[in-house]
Write an enzyme that holds these catalytic residues in place. Structure first.
Site, PDB file in Angstrom:
ATOM      1  N   ASN A   1       0.799  -1.219   0.000  1.00 23.56           N
ATOM      2  CA  ASN A   1       0.000   0.000   0.000  1.00 23.56           C
ATOM      3  C   ASN A   1       0.838   1.278   0.000  1.00 23.56           C
ATOM      4  OD1 ASN A   1      -2.598   1.603   0.921  1.00 23.56           O
ATOM      5  ND2 ASN A   1      -1.022   2.002   2.461  1.00 23.56           N
TER       6      ASN A   1
ATOM      7  N   TYR B   1       2.381   9.438 -11.680  1.00 24.44           N
ATOM      8  CA  TYR B   1       1.557   8.742 -10.682  1.00 24.44           C
ATOM      9  C   TYR B   1       0.595   7.781 -11.378  1.00 24.44           C
ATOM     10  CZ  TYR B   1      -1.636   7.900  -6.794  1.00 24.44           C
ATOM     11  OH  TYR B   1      -2.404   7.293  -5.832  1.00 24.44           O
TER      12      TYR B   1
HETATM   13  P1  NAD Z   1      -0.798   8.544   2.915  1.00 26.22           P
HETATM   14  O1  NAD Z   1       0.235   9.488   2.406  1.00 26.22           O
HETATM   15  O2  NAD Z   1      -1.654   8.949   4.057  1.00 26.22           O
HETATM   16  O3  NAD Z   1      -0.135   7.131   3.259  1.00 26.22           O
HETATM   17  C1  NAD Z   1       0.915   6.580   2.489  1.00 26.22           C
HETATM   18  C2  NAD Z   1       1.952   6.009   3.435  1.00 26.22           C
HETATM   19  O4  NAD Z   1       2.960   5.370   2.660  1.00 26.22           O
HETATM   20  C3  NAD Z   1       2.639   7.092   4.287  1.00 26.22           C
HETATM   21  O5  NAD Z   1       2.609   6.716   5.650  1.00 26.22           O
HETATM   22  C4  NAD Z   1       4.064   7.120   3.730  1.00 26.22           C
HETATM   23  O6  NAD Z   1       5.053   7.448   4.707  1.00 26.22           O
HETATM   24  C5  NAD Z   1       4.221   5.692   3.226  1.00 26.22           C
HETATM   25  N1  NAD Z   1       5.255   5.559   2.214  1.00 26.22           N
HETATM   26  C6  NAD Z   1       5.438   6.313   1.124  1.00 26.22           C
HETATM   27  N2  NAD Z   1       6.509   5.906   0.461  1.00 26.22           N
HETATM   28  C7  NAD Z   1       7.028   4.870   1.146  1.00 26.22           C
HETATM   29  C8  NAD Z   1       8.148   4.035   0.943  1.00 26.22           C
HETATM   30  N3  NAD Z   1       8.975   4.193  -0.085  1.00 26.22           N
HETATM   31  N4  NAD Z   1       8.384   3.044   1.822  1.00 26.22           N
HETATM   32  C9  NAD Z   1       7.552   2.884   2.867  1.00 26.22           C
HETATM   33  N5  NAD Z   1       6.494   3.642   3.118  1.00 26.22           N
HETATM   34  C10 NAD Z   1       6.233   4.631   2.264  1.00 26.22           C
HETATM   35  O7  NAD Z   1      -1.736   8.216   1.663  1.00 26.22           O
HETATM   36  P2  NAD Z   1      -2.860   7.105   1.405  1.00 26.22           P
HETATM   37  O8  NAD Z   1      -3.886   7.775   0.595  1.00 26.22           O
HETATM   38  O9  NAD Z   1      -3.236   6.347   2.609  1.00 26.22           O
HETATM   39  O10 NAD Z   1      -2.027   6.142   0.433  1.00 26.22           O
HETATM   40  C11 NAD Z   1      -2.098   4.724   0.472  1.00 26.22           C
HETATM   41  C12 NAD Z   1      -2.159   4.207  -0.940  1.00 26.22           C
HETATM   42  O11 NAD Z   1      -3.415   4.578  -1.517  1.00 26.22           O
HETATM   43  C13 NAD Z   1      -1.079   4.781  -1.863  1.00 26.22           C
HETATM   44  O12 NAD Z   1      -0.538   3.731  -2.635  1.00 26.22           O
HETATM   45  C14 NAD Z   1      -1.848   5.747  -2.724  1.00 26.22           C
HETATM   46  O13 NAD Z   1      -1.241   5.944  -3.977  1.00 26.22           O
HETATM   47  C15 NAD Z   1      -3.182   5.069  -2.824  1.00 26.22           C
HETATM   48  N6  NAD Z   1      -4.297   5.924  -3.244  1.00 26.22           N
HETATM   49  C16 NAD Z   1      -4.747   6.936  -2.443  1.00 26.22           C
HETATM   50  C17 NAD Z   1      -5.815   7.725  -2.879  1.00 26.22           C
HETATM   51  C18 NAD Z   1      -6.369   8.845  -2.052  1.00 26.22           C
HETATM   52  O14 NAD Z   1      -7.258   9.570  -2.530  1.00 26.22           O
HETATM   53  N7  NAD Z   1      -5.916   9.042  -0.822  1.00 26.22           N
HETATM   54  C19 NAD Z   1      -6.417   7.464  -4.117  1.00 26.22           C
HETATM   55  C20 NAD Z   1      -5.937   6.433  -4.892  1.00 26.22           C
HETATM   56  C21 NAD Z   1      -4.881   5.659  -4.442  1.00 26.22           C
END
Ligand code: NAD
Ligand code: ADP
Length: 261
Positions: free
Chosen positions: A89, A156
């Site tokens: 994730n 992205y």
């Molecule tokens: P978020 O930024 O709250 O959480 C992402 C987490 O990943 C953070 O804690 C960050 O420190 C960690 N992270 C980033 N790069 C890392 C790495 N190289 N190694 C280890 N940890 C790492 O955002 P979120 O929305 O909870 O994101 C979770 C997933 O959901 C992501 O893959 C994101 O692309 C995807 N996503 C989110 C949305 C949205 O609207 N929030 C929409 C589509 C997809």
């Protein structure tokens, strides 16, 4: 429901948003959870919210660093002896990008390195533990941005399209070992990643626009993603593999064409 009793789960990006909600749900349903994130602060916050009776460890990890991934996996093997569930994730968006004519190669390498190569590295090193026991479930967090793109989404969106394709490849490579691989494609969800978007909308009287492109007319909550991820990770999804499930309030069901509503 206690679908994950005795199971061991690794969740990357567990220090925030969707990963945190998923780790909490897995633990509440009985799993022993390895919280992995590159943010120590985030890990501590998640750890503080974990159910007290649940077994969990938190580990600082950059998923794009293969040596670090290898070290984590051998530590987990030693301490827990098995991995049943991998939730890939961790992700970064880098905000919005200029048109492709102005893109920087370094941005593409960074975003693809974490979102796509990072997911591949985790599967590469965790799946052998699942193969030994002929069972496992992997859930990747892709995005609706991996199904369609738009102006300013370049690296992205490409990374998330890659995650959907990696989900299919891994499902094919691992299906013979009784390992299922699926993805969720979140729409707009309020998390750390989207904080700037939400802050901007709220401070400019545009909050109503945040869910406007979803047929349910609202944005999503991390717990709604966690529910879908845990379903795909559970035995309830025992005949589902290689799929990418939009969890997007109906966003991708619509052409979003002017005049259609
Ligand atoms: P978020 O930024 O709250 O959480 C992402 C987490 O990943 C953070 O804690 C960050 O420190 C960690 N992270 C980033 N790069 C890392 C790495 N190289 N190694 C280890 N940890 C790492 O955002 P979120 O929305 O909870 O994101 C979770 C997933 O959901 C992501 O893959 C994101 O692309 C995807 N996503 C989110 C949305 C949205 O609207 N929030 C929409 C589509 C997809
Ligand atoms: P987004 O653009 O999606 O908001 P960021 O690039 O801001 O993603 O990164 C998300 C999280 O990862 C933040 O908490 C940030 O502090 C952390 N982070 C970003 N780059 C690094 C890095 N190279 N090393 C460690 N942590 C990082």
């Amino acid at each position: 429901m206690m679908r994950f009793t005795e199971r061991v789960a690794i969740v990357t990006g567990a220090g925030s948003g969707i990963g945190r909600a998923t780790a909490l749900r897995l633990a509440r349903e009985g799993a022993r959870v390895i919280l992995a994130d590159w943010s120590e602060e985030g890990l501590l916050e998640t750890a503080a919210q974990m159910p007290s009776e649940a077994t969990h460890i938190e580990r600082k990890l950059d998923v794009s660093d293969e040596d670090a991934v290898k070290t984590l996996v051998s530590e987990v093997k030693e301490q827990f002896g098995q991995v049943d569930i991998l939730v890939n994730n961790a992700g970064i968006s880098g905000g919005s990008y200029p048109p492709v004519t102005e893109n920087e190669k370094a941005d593409w390498e960074k975003i693809l390195g974490v979102n796509l190569v990072g997911a591949m590295l985790m599967i590469k090193h965790v799946a052998p533990l699942m193969q030994e026991r002929q069972q496992g479930a992997i859930v990747n967090t892709a995005s609706v941005a991996g199904i369609r793109s738009g102006a300013g989404g370049n690296p992205y969106s490409a990374s998330k399209a890659g995650v959907i394709n990696l989900t299919q490849t891994a499902a094919c490579d691992l299906g013979g070992f009784n390992i299922r691989v699926n993805a969720v494609c979140p729409g707009l969800v309020e998390t750390g990643m989207t904080k700037a978007v939400f802050d901007y909308a709220r401070s400019n009287e545009k909050e109503h626009k945040l869910g406007a492109r979803c047929e349910l007319r609202r944005y999503g909550k991390p717990e709604e993603l966690a529910a879908a991820i845990c379903f795909l990770a559970s035995d309830d999804a025992s005949y589902i593999t290689g799929q990418a499930l939009p969890v997007d309030g109906g966003n991708t069901a619509s052409l979003n064409m002017p005049g259609m509503k």
